[in-house]
Motif scaffolding. Sequence first.
Motif, short mmCIF file in Angstrom:
data_model
loop_
_atom_site.label_atom_id
_atom_site.label_comp_id
_atom_site.label_asym_id
_atom_site.label_seq_id
_atom_site.Cartn_x
_atom_site.Cartn_y
_atom_site.Cartn_z
N ALA A 43 0.83 -1.21 0.00
CA ALA A 43 0.00 0.00 0.00
C ALA A 43 0.86 1.25 0.00
O ALA A 43 0.58 2.22 -0.71
CB ALA A 43 -0.93 -0.01 1.22
N VAL A 44 1.93 1.25 0.79
CA VAL A 44 2.84 2.41 0.82
C VAL A 44 3.51 2.59 -0.53
O VAL A 44 3.65 3.72 -1.03
CB VAL A 44 3.89 2.22 1.94
CG1 VAL A 44 4.98 3.28 1.82
CG2 VAL A 44 3.22 2.30 3.30
N LEU A 51 1.42 9.39 -5.68
CA LEU A 51 1.62 10.77 -5.22
C LEU A 51 2.85 11.43 -5.84
O LEU A 51 2.91 12.66 -5.93
CB LEU A 51 1.75 10.79 -3.69
CG LEU A 51 0.50 10.39 -2.91
CD1 LEU A 51 0.80 10.38 -1.42
CD2 LEU A 51 -0.65 11.34 -3.22
N ALA A 52 3.83 10.62 -6.26
CA ALA A 52 5.08 11.20 -6.75
C ALA A 52 4.89 12.18 -7.90
O ALA A 52 5.41 13.31 -7.84
CB ALA A 52 6.05 10.08 -7.15
N PRO A 53 4.14 11.83 -8.97
CA PRO A 53 3.97 12.81 -10.06
C PRO A 53 3.29 14.09 -9.61
O PRO A 53 3.59 15.18 -10.12
CB PRO A 53 3.11 12.05 -11.09
CG PRO A 53 3.35 10.61 -10.79
CD PRO A 53 3.51 10.55 -9.31
N TYR A 56 6.03 16.04 -7.83
CA TYR A 56 7.04 16.53 -8.77
C TYR A 56 6.51 17.70 -9.60
O TYR A 56 7.27 18.57 -10.04
CB TYR A 56 7.49 15.41 -9.70
CG TYR A 56 8.27 14.32 -9.02
CD1 TYR A 56 9.12 14.60 -7.95
CD2 TYR A 56 8.16 13.00 -9.44
CE1 TYR A 56 9.84 13.60 -7.32
CE2 TYR A 56 8.88 11.98 -8.81
CZ TYR A 56 9.71 12.30 -7.75
OH TYR A 56 10.42 11.32 -7.14
N ALA A 57 5.19 17.73 -9.83
CA ALA A 57 4.61 18.79 -10.65
C ALA A 57 4.79 20.16 -10.00
O ALA A 57 4.74 21.19 -10.69
CB ALA A 57 3.13 18.52 -10.88
N ARG A 58 5.02 20.19 -8.69
CA ARG A 58 5.21 21.46 -7.98
C ARG A 58 6.67 21.88 -7.92
O ARG A 58 6.99 22.93 -7.36
CB ARG A 58 4.65 21.33 -6.56
CG ARG A 58 3.15 21.06 -6.54
CD ARG A 58 2.61 20.97 -5.12
NE ARG A 58 1.18 20.76 -5.10
CZ ARG A 58 0.27 21.72 -5.15
NH1 ARG A 58 0.67 22.99 -5.25
NH2 ARG A 58 -1.01 21.45 -5.12
N LEU A 153 -4.82 4.03 -15.77
CA LEU A 153 -5.98 4.36 -16.60
C LEU A 153 -6.48 5.77 -16.30
O LEU A 153 -6.77 6.57 -17.21
CB LEU A 153 -7.09 3.34 -16.38
CG LEU A 153 -8.38 3.56 -17.18
CD1 LEU A 153 -8.10 3.45 -18.67
CD2 LEU A 153 -9.44 2.55 -16.76
N ILE A 154 -6.54 6.11 -15.02
CA ILE A 154 -7.04 7.43 -14.62
C ILE A 154 -6.03 8.52 -14.98
O ILE A 154 -6.37 9.55 -15.57
CB ILE A 154 -7.33 7.46 -13.10
CG1 ILE A 154 -8.49 6.51 -12.77
CG2 ILE A 154 -7.66 8.87 -12.64
CD1 ILE A 154 -8.73 6.33 -11.29
N ALA A 155 -4.75 8.28 -14.65
CA ALA A 155 -3.73 9.31 -14.83
C ALA A 155 -3.41 9.57 -16.30
O ALA A 155 -3.06 10.69 -16.67
CB ALA A 155 -2.46 8.92 -14.09
#
Length: 345
Positions: A43-44, A51-53, A56-58, A153-155
């Motif tokens: 899960a982690v 969460l990483a992308p 990183y987007a910030r 699929l979502i991302a």
Amino acid sequence: MNGIALVALSCCVALIMVAAGAYLARIDMPRPPVGLYTPADVAVLCAGVVLAPLLYARLPGAWVAALFGLVLCTAVQFTLAPLCGGRWAWLLALAATGATAGASFGDMSVAVRAGTGVLLAVAVVGVANLWAQSGMRSDQVAALAAVLTCYDLIATTLTHVTADFFDQVRGRPFAPLLALTGGTRPVGVGLGDLLLLVLFPLVAAKAYGRTAALLAGVVGVAVTSAISALFALDALTAGFPLLTVLGPLIVAQHLVWSRRTGGERSTAEWRAGAPRPAPRGRDREPDPALIAALGLTAPADLPEGAWVAVADGGRIVGTGASAGLARRNARERGEPTAVVAVRQV
């Protein structure tokens, strides 16, 4: 898209799989100081990938490249250390990372892609082997694939998370993309997809044997080749979430092999050279003489025909409806790995 590059991509994926399999067969990686993998660990891991992308987007693109460069350098070092020693591994990792970074400052895009690709390939071989050799099981890889399939699929299809992330790192060194061409529509495969393509055959080899590993490898290359063919025919023109096809096939293979064999080898059994799990049909008729020779005393409430896992000294450490379930019950109770599983008659 470039048809030659698309064919070359499938060949690169196959070569990385072969390299990872050879590494698994010949190199015994030092076990990290951790216990067994648990659902919480998976899960982690999934949360980190999701969460990483977004994090990183910030960050500025240069910072993201520097962070990935540090991660790749470290991964390459621990992959090469068992082959050439820790100091030489650091020298090679730092030299490859520095050369790739230098090529980016010199605006040598081909050299940047080549250096990044080599670093990614070596890192994936090492990380996949580390996970497989340190105890990751087939069911955990299947769970990881299932979660990441939904996320991919979502991302990729329903939102712009993946597209925005790759726009941010495109053309920079150490981008998490094995790319053979440049431009806005590069021929390549993402780091997460490549890692699962390589990881599952290794775990399948450990858990179920060579046949399962070969099948997993063939399926992975076939999926990559089929998607490449669709791009070559212009049936696909935008980024395609490879895991939406690969993920369900990984889950299906896990279910088939686990039900066919009744369980999977543990890491300790694999390291000890234990034979791969036998199909259930082969272990339905245990030798009554073996049971008598062991002199087992099963629990009074054990139903007739149940299986028991037996440790050294004839001690019963687990029970179940099949040999694999009895061994699994022993592992879940924290008991030593069973040497044999027999059915009470």
